[in-house]
Write a protein that holds these residues in place. Sequence first.
Motif, PDB file in Angstrom:
ATOM      1  N   ASP A 141       0.855  -1.190   0.000  1.00  0.00           N
ATOM      2  CA  ASP A 141       0.000   0.000   0.000  1.00  0.00           C
ATOM      3  C   ASP A 141       0.890   1.239   0.000  1.00  0.00           C
ATOM      4  O   ASP A 141       1.232   1.787   1.043  1.00  0.00           O
ATOM      5  N   ILE A 142       1.284   1.670  -1.199  1.00  0.00           N
ATOM      6  CA  ILE A 142       2.170   2.825  -1.308  1.00  0.00           C
ATOM      7  C   ILE A 142       1.374   4.062  -1.700  1.00  0.00           C
ATOM      8  O   ILE A 142       0.264   3.968  -2.237  1.00  0.00           O
ATOM      9  N   GLN A 143       1.964   5.223  -1.436  1.00  0.00           N
ATOM     10  CA  GLN A 143       1.348   6.484  -1.828  1.00  0.00           C
ATOM     11  C   GLN A 143       1.523   6.683  -3.337  1.00  0.00           C
ATOM     12  O   GLN A 143       2.639   6.675  -3.849  1.00  0.00           O
ATOM     13  N   LEU A 144       0.408   6.860  -4.034  1.00  0.00           N
ATOM     14  CA  LEU A 144       0.468   7.090  -5.474  1.00  0.00           C
ATOM     15  C   LEU A 144       0.607   8.583  -5.760  1.00  0.00           C
ATOM     16  O   LEU A 144       0.176   9.427  -4.973  1.00  0.00           O
ATOM     17  N   SER A 145       1.215   8.883  -6.896  1.00  0.00           N
ATOM     18  CA  SER A 145       1.334  10.282  -7.309  1.00  0.00           C
ATOM     19  C   SER A 145      -0.004  10.758  -7.863  1.00  0.00           C
ATOM     20  O   SER A 145      -0.960   9.985  -8.018  1.00  0.00           O
ATOM     21  N   GLU A 146      -0.078  12.036  -8.188  1.00  0.00           N
ATOM     22  CA  GLU A 146      -1.270  12.543  -8.868  1.00  0.00           C
ATOM     23  C   GLU A 146      -1.375  11.870 -10.227  1.00  0.00           C
ATOM     24  O   GLU A 146      -0.394  11.417 -10.790  1.00  0.00           O
ATOM     25  N   ARG A 193      -2.853  -6.393 -24.437  1.00  0.00           N
ATOM     26  CA  ARG A 193      -3.846  -5.953 -23.445  1.00  0.00           C
ATOM     27  C   ARG A 193      -3.283  -5.008 -22.396  1.00  0.00           C
ATOM     28  O   ARG A 193      -4.015  -4.227 -21.800  1.00  0.00           O
ATOM     29  N   TYR A 194      -1.982  -5.103 -22.138  1.00  0.00           N
ATOM     30  CA  TYR A 194      -1.437  -4.470 -20.932  1.00  0.00           C
ATOM     31  C   TYR A 194      -0.367  -3.421 -21.256  1.00  0.00           C
ATOM     32  O   TYR A 194       0.768  -3.534 -20.829  1.00  0.00           O
ATOM     33  N   VAL A 195      -0.728  -2.427 -22.037  1.00  0.00           N
ATOM     34  CA  VAL A 195       0.179  -1.321 -22.327  1.00  0.00           C
ATOM     35  C   VAL A 195      -0.490  -0.048 -21.799  1.00  0.00           C
ATOM     36  O   VAL A 195      -1.563   0.338 -22.262  1.00  0.00           O
ATOM     37  N   PHE A 196       0.158   0.599 -20.820  1.00  0.00           N
ATOM     38  CA  PHE A 196      -0.501   1.693 -20.106  1.00  0.00           C
ATOM     39  C   PHE A 196       0.396   2.916 -19.988  1.00  0.00           C
ATOM     40  O   PHE A 196       1.621   2.813 -19.840  1.00  0.00           O
ATOM     41  N   PHE A 197      -0.244   4.069 -20.041  1.00  0.00           N
ATOM     42  CA  PHE A 197       0.386   5.336 -19.657  1.00  0.00           C
ATOM     43  C   PHE A 197      -0.090   5.713 -18.263  1.00  0.00           C
ATOM     44  O   PHE A 197      -1.197   5.345 -17.848  1.00  0.00           O
ATOM     45  N   GLY A 202      -4.560  14.505 -18.267  1.00  0.00           N
ATOM     46  CA  GLY A 202      -4.673  14.081 -19.657  1.00  0.00           C
ATOM     47  C   GLY A 202      -3.364  13.959 -20.403  1.00  0.00           C
ATOM     48  O   GLY A 202      -3.355  13.558 -21.568  1.00  0.00           O
ATOM     49  N   GLN A 203      -2.248  14.279 -19.764  1.00  0.00           N
ATOM     50  CA  GLN A 203      -0.942  14.201 -20.428  1.00  0.00           C
ATOM     51  C   GLN A 203      -0.179  12.965 -19.979  1.00  0.00           C
ATOM     52  O   GLN A 203       0.056  12.782 -18.781  1.00  0.00           O
TER      53      GLN A 203
END
Length: 285
Positions: A141-146, A193-197, A202-203
């Motif tokens: 459970d880590i802190q995610l960025s914006e 299936r598993y290619v993510f930005f 929106g950038q």
Amino acid sequence: MYKLTQYEDPIAFHDKVYSLLMEDEAANNLPLGLLNTMKTSDKYIDPLLLLVENEDDKAVGSFIMTPPHYLVVTLNVGKDDIQAIAEQLHTFCEDSGMTIPGFVAEKETALQLTHAWCHVTGKGFTIRMNQRVYQLSEVNDIQLSEGKMVPVRSGQEGLLAKWISEFVADTEVITLSGDEALKRAKDMIDNERYVFFWEVAGQPVSMARGARRTENGITVNFVYTPSEFRKKGYASSVVAELSRLLLHEHTFCSLYTDLDNPTSNKIYMEIGYKPVCDSMMITIV
């Protein structure tokens, strides 16, 4: 005495080496993943598949190469036996006209085979990359960025191709032309299936991909953040969220790191990745 046998059919070869590679599935994620890809697609042209058997016809090793990449090596033999195997591999290469640009293997295997190979051939070597293989079964459970993780979409081929080129230039021994990178980007968007930005407002600011399935696992690779977006936690966030998604369908995730990059290794361990073994990528010169 050991015997090297070349296979043309990746399915028949897979059947021969499967039990050997599955003795340590995470550590062997690369050869297992390559073979699974070969079984289901024609992505790799003219791969080299060599089985190593002992005098009891038991599989004790494999050599897999997808030119122009390095020879991926798995050997479950004693140190004293590697010299004999290197000599047989050299004979095979001379007879077939095959050139080996380098080796990828567990660290000790890589070093022993490289020294044996250089003894036989008179060639030298350089260490291209010190690597570590990691395995993850639960995301911390880590802190995610914006921002948020989103699939790479049709229309984003140009940006994906640019990032693929930059990633390959940073990490691999091959280079990609602009057309090759664009072809790979289109293939990823159309067929994977598993290619993510990771996107912020929106950038796209970072990327990661899940690929090379094994029996129970899948590999996380193409983790890349352009320099202007680094040190903001985006890579940690996209790897954590992608890993969490992949664990819905797989028992574990695996990945390779550059051991000489302490930042990335620290990031992955904070997410929950645990070291499995060290590996080396060695160039023959």
